[in-house]
Design a protein around this motif. Structure first.
Motif, PDB file in Angstrom:
ATOM      1  N   TYR A 133     -36.361  59.320  23.547  1.00  0.00           N
ATOM      2  CA  TYR A 133     -36.986  60.166  24.570  1.00  0.00           C
ATOM      3  C   TYR A 133     -38.485  59.847  24.686  1.00  0.00           C
ATOM      4  N   GLN A 134     -39.166  59.755  23.551  1.00  0.00           N
ATOM      5  CA  GLN A 134     -40.606  59.506  23.565  1.00  0.00           C
ATOM      6  C   GLN A 134     -40.928  58.128  24.141  1.00  0.00           C
ATOM      7  N   ARG A 135     -40.064  57.145  23.865  1.00  0.00           N
ATOM      8  CA  ARG A 135     -40.293  55.804  24.427  1.00  0.00           C
ATOM      9  C   ARG A 135     -40.167  55.823  25.951  1.00  0.00           C
ATOM     10  N   VAL A 136     -39.090  56.424  26.449  1.00  0.00           N
ATOM     11  CA  VAL A 136     -38.878  56.467  27.902  1.00  0.00           C
ATOM     12  C   VAL A 136     -39.926  57.357  28.575  1.00  0.00           C
ATOM     13  N   ARG A 137     -40.304  58.446  27.907  1.00  0.00           N
ATOM     14  CA  ARG A 137     -41.299  59.345  28.500  1.00  0.00           C
ATOM     15  C   ARG A 137     -42.632  58.630  28.699  1.00  0.00           C
ATOM     16  N   ALA A 138     -43.019  57.782  27.756  1.00  0.00           N
ATOM     17  CA  ALA A 138     -44.278  57.048  27.898  1.00  0.00           C
ATOM     18  C   ALA A 138     -44.237  56.144  29.137  1.00  0.00           C
ATOM     19  N   GLU A 139     -43.105  55.472  29.357  1.00  0.00           N
ATOM     20  CA  GLU A 139     -42.978  54.600  30.536  1.00  0.00           C
ATOM     21  C   GLU A 139     -42.974  55.439  31.819  1.00  0.00           C
ATOM     22  N   TRP A 140     -42.261  56.566  31.787  1.00  0.00           N
ATOM     23  CA  TRP A 140     -42.183  57.443  32.970  1.00  0.00           C
ATOM     24  C   TRP A 140     -43.555  58.014  33.315  1.00  0.00           C
ATOM     25  N   ALA A 141     -44.286  58.478  32.306  1.00  0.00           N
ATOM     26  CA  ALA A 141     -45.614  59.053  32.544  1.00  0.00           C
ATOM     27  C   ALA A 141     -46.559  58.010  33.130  1.00  0.00           C
ATOM     28  N   GLU A 142     -46.457  56.767  32.680  1.00  0.00           N
ATOM     29  CA  GLU A 142     -47.303  55.710  33.226  1.00  0.00           C
ATOM     30  C   GLU A 142     -46.951  55.415  34.677  1.00  0.00           C
ATOM     31  N   ALA A 143     -45.651  55.405  34.991  1.00  0.00           N
ATOM     32  CA  ALA A 143     -45.227  55.171  36.376  1.00  0.00           C
ATOM     33  C   ALA A 143     -45.690  56.301  37.286  1.00  0.00           C
ATOM     34  N   VAL A 144     -45.580  57.545  36.809  1.00  0.00           N
ATOM     35  CA  VAL A 144     -46.049  58.696  37.602  1.00  0.00           C
ATOM     36  C   VAL A 144     -47.547  58.612  37.827  1.00  0.00           C
ATOM     37  N   ARG A 145     -48.296  58.268  36.781  1.00  0.00           N
ATOM     38  CA  ARG A 145     -49.754  58.180  36.898  1.00  0.00           C
ATOM     39  C   ARG A 145     -50.162  57.094  37.885  1.00  0.00           C
TER      40      ARG A 145
END
Length: 602
Positions: free
Chosen positions: A163-175
Motif C-alpha cells: 500500500y505504501q509503495r503504491v501510495r507514493a506513486e499515486w501521490a506523485e501522480a496527483v501532485r
C-alpha cells in the motif's frame, strides 16, 4: 536491556545504584520512601521533560546514569553510532542525563554530549515506561493502529508495505497533474523561455571546453612572430645550423660527439656512461623534431585569427546569458531539456497523466480495502486475547474491543480516495482509524479507553497488551509503575504471574506495593527511607534476598515483619511464586522443539 542505573540528587534519593535483573525486577518501599523517583529517573534517562523541582533540595544538580547492554547490529546501536557515541569497553552504552537546580538539562551518550532528542530516540528502541500518568502512547490513534499491526504481523505488514509503495506513486501522480493543470499558463511561459534558450545554444553549437581552447589559439595567432623567433632559436640551439656548418653543430651534435668518445674508451667506468648520454641524445632529438613540426604549423593567418575572435564573440553571448563558461552553458541546456520533458501541458499529456493517476488510485483502493479487512480480522483476535488477560487482572467483566473504521475524507482533501464507493482519507499507514474501546462490565457501553478506564485500569490494559504482544514487541525493557493500583487478593497474584511470564521474553521493571507481585521477582529492590539530615529525608536502594526478602514481604502484607504469622505468610507466598516460575520454566523447555539427531556416516 538496562543493566544498571545510578541516581544522584533526585528527590529524596541522594545517591543510589540499582542493579537490574535481566528478568523481573520489582521496586518496593514504604509510601514516601521515593519509589516514584526510580520511574522519574527512567523518564529522564529516556529523554523525558526535565523538572527542576525534582532536584534534591540543597543539591546543585540531579544526575541519572544508565548502562544499556546492546548488540552491534541493534537499532539502539545505530542510534548511538549516528550520534557519534562510542560503546564502553564491554560493548555497553552509557547514557547520562543532568538537570540543574535552575532547570537546565544536558544529555550525554557514549561519552559524547548529545541533544536530548537522541536519548528520546534511544529510549524508543530500548525502553517503554507504562505508568498511571504515562499512558499517552497508548491513547494516540496512531499508536493503537501500530499495536494492532504488531499483533497481526506479516498478514498486515506485507499488505501495508505494498500500500505504501503504491501510495507514493499515486501521490506523485496527483501532485504532478495538479501542478500542470493549475500552473499551465505559467509553465507554458517558462517552457517558451527554455525553448528559446535551447534554440540560441543549438544555433551556436558550442563544444565542451571550446572557449578555453579558443583563448589559447587566439593568443598564439596574435603572437606568431614572437613565438616563431623563440621556437627557431631553440631549434637552432638543439640541431645546429641548417646548412650543416661544422662550426655550429648544436647541442645534439656536441652530445653525439661525447657519446662517440665515451664508446671508444677502454676504461669500463667511462663506457658505462655512454648509454645515459645516448638517452639524452634521443630526448633532444625528439624535442628538436617537435620544434620543427611546431615551426611548420606556425603560420601567420590573419583570416583564422578573425574567425577565432568571431567565434569567441558568439560564445561570449551565451556565457553572458546562461552560465560563466561554455561547460556551464551545456549543463544549463541539459537541465532545460529535462525540465521541458516534465512540463508538457498539452491535452494529450494531461490525459495520459490523469489515466496513470486513476490506474494507481484503483490499485491503491484495492490494497486499502485488503488492508482494512486484514486489520479487522486481526482485531477480533486481539480483542479476544486481551479480554482473556483482563479476566485475571481484576477486570473479570471487562472486554476490550478493537474497532477498525476507514477515516472519511474532508472536503478538499488532497489525499481523498474512493474505496468501495466511499471517499476516505488515504494516509501513509492506510485509510483506517483504529480505536481501542473498553466495555467496563456487562451492559456498559463501549468507550474509548481514555474515557472508559481509570488510571489503574489503563495500566492493566497496557499490561494485558504487553503480555499478548510479547513475541512481537521489539523494545527489550518494559517498566510498569503502580500497574497493580486498586488490586488485591487473587487478582494481585495473577498480575504477578503475568509479569513473570512477560519477563521470560523481556526485561521487566515494576514499582509495586503488592507483596503478591513482589514475590514473583527475580530481583527485589527496596527503597528505604533513611535518617533525616538538616530536615531532609534521605533514601537509599538496596537488594533484598533470602531472609531479608521474607521480612520485606511480611512488611508489605500488613506491616507484620516481626510476627511469626506475617513471616509464615510471606514465606508461603514466596514459595508459591517460586514453584510457579519453576513450573513455567519446565513447561517452556518442553515446548521447545527437540533438535534432530544427525545421521551417522556408518
Amino acid at each position: 536491556m538496562l543493566a544498571e542505573m545510578r541516581i544522584q540528587g533526585l528527590g529524596v534519593i541522594d545517591d543510589a545504584t540499582l542493579a537490574l535483573h535481566a528478568g523481573l525486577t520489582v521496586v518496593t518501599g514504604e509510601t514516601g520512601a521515593g519509589k516514584t523517583m526510580v520511574v522519574t529517573g527512567l523518564h529522564l534517562l529516556g529523554g523525558g521533560r526535565a523538572d527542576a523541582s525534582r532536584v534534591r533540595s540543597g543539591a546543585q544538580r540531579a544526575v541519572v546514569e544508565g548502562r544499556f547492554q546492546t548488540t552491534i547490529d541493534s537499532p539502539a546501536a545505530k542510534v548511538a553510532s549516528d550520534a557519534g557515541a562510542e560503546p564502553d569497553e564491554d560493548g555497553s552504552l552509557i547514557a547520562l542525563r543532568t538537570v540543574t537546580a535552575d532547570g537546565r538539562s544536558r544529555a550525554h551518550l557514549g561519552g559524547r554530549s548529545v541533544p536530548n532528542a537522541v536519548l528520546s530516540e534511544l529510549a524508543e528502541q530500548v525502553l517503554a515506561v507504562h505508568g498511571q500518568n504515562d499512558q499517552l502512547r497508548l491513547l494516540r490513534s496512531g499508536e493503537q493502529r501500530a499495536v494492532l499491526d504488531r499483533f497481526a504481523g506479516e498478514p498486515v505488514l506485507q499488505v501495508l508495505a505494498n500500500y505504501q509503495r503504491v501510495r507514493a506513486e499515486w501521490a506523485e501522480a496527483v501532485r504532478e497533474l495538479t501542478e500542470r493543470t493549475e500552473r499551465s499558463r505559467e509553465l507554458a511561459r517558462e517552457a517558451d523561455l527554455l525553448r528559446h534558450g535551447l534554440s540560441e545554444i543549438e544555433a551556436v553549437g558550442p563544444e565542451p571546453g571550446e572557449d578555453v581552447a579558443l583563448v589559447d589559439e587566439a593568443r598564439r595567432l596574435a603572437d606568431v612572430d614572437q613565438l616563431r623567433e623563440i621556437a627557431a632559436g631553440a631549434h637552432h640551439a638543439l640541431t645546429g645550423a641548417a646548412d650543416g656548418d661544422p662550426d655550429a653543430p648544436g647541442a645534439i651534435g656536441l652530445i653525439g660527439e661525447a657519446r662517440r668518445r665515451l664508446s671508444t674508451a677502454e676504461d669500463p667506468a667511462l663506457r658505462e656512461l655512454e648509454p645515459r648520454v645516448a638517452e639524452a641524445v634521443a630526448v633532444l632529438a625528439d624535442v628538436g623534431g617537435e620544434l620543427g613540426g611546431y615551426l611548420d604549423r606556425l603560420d601567420a593567418d590573419p583570416a583564422r585569427l578573425e574567425q577565432v575572435l568571431a567565434r569567441q564573440a558568439e560564445l561570449k553571448m551565451l556565457t553572458k546569458k546562461y552560465a560563466a563558461d561554455v561547460d556551464g552553458v551545456l549543463a544549463w541546456a541539459e537541465e532545460a531539456r529535462a525540465r521541458l520533458s516534465g512540463m508538457d501541458t498539452s491535452e494529450e499529456a494531461l490525459a495520459a497523466l490523469a489515466a496513470r493517476r486513476d490506474e494507481l488510485a484503483a490499485e491503491l483502493a484495492e490494497l486499502a480495502a485488503e488492508l482494512t479487512e486484514a486489520r479487522r480480522e486481526a482485531a477480533v483476535g486481539l480483542s479476544a486475547a486481551v479480554s482473556e488477560e483482563l479476566d485475571g487482572l481484576a477486570m473479570a467483566q471487562a472486554r476490550l474491543e478493537v474497532v477498525v473504521q476507514p477515516k472519511p475524507a474532508d472536503a478538499g482533501d488532497p489525499s481523498a480516495l474512493q474505496v468501495r464507493g466511499e471517499s476516505v482519507h488515504a494516509g501513509p499507514d492506510g485509510v483506517d482509524e483504529v480505536e481501542l474501546q473498553l466495555i467496563a462490565h456487562s451492559g456498559a457501553p463501549a468507550l474509548p479507553i481514555h474515557k472508559g478506564a481509570s488510571g489503574g485500569e489503563l495500566s492493566r490494559v497496557m499490561l494485558a497488551l504487553e503480555v499478548v504482544l510479547a513475541d512481537a514487541d521489539t523494545v527489550p525493557t518494559l517498566v510498569f509503575d503502580e500497574v497493580d493500583a486498586g488490586v488485591g487478593g487473587r487478582a494481585a497474584v495473577e498480575i504477578g504471574r503475568r509479569l513473570a511470564r512477560l519477563a521470560r521474553t523481556h526485561q521487566v521493571v515494576v514499582v509495586t506495593h503488592l507483596p503478591q507481585v513482589a514475590a514473583y521477582a527475580d530481583r527485589h529492590l527496596v527503597v528505604d527511607k533513611g535518617s533525616s539530615e538538616g530536615g531532609l529525608t534521605r533514601s537509599d536502594v538496596r537488594v533484598v534476598a533470602d531472609e531479608r526478602r521474607v521480612v520485606e514481604l511480611a512488611r508489605m502484607l500488613a506491616g507484620m515483619d516481626s510476627t511469626e504469622t506475617g513471616r509464615a505468610h510471606a514465606e508461603e507466598l514466596l514459595n508459591t511464586a517460586t514453584a510457579y516460575k519453576l513450573a513455567q520454566a519446565r513447561f517452556s523447555r518442553r515446548k521447545k522443539p527437540a533438535k534432530k539427531k544427525e545421521k551417522s556416516g556408518a
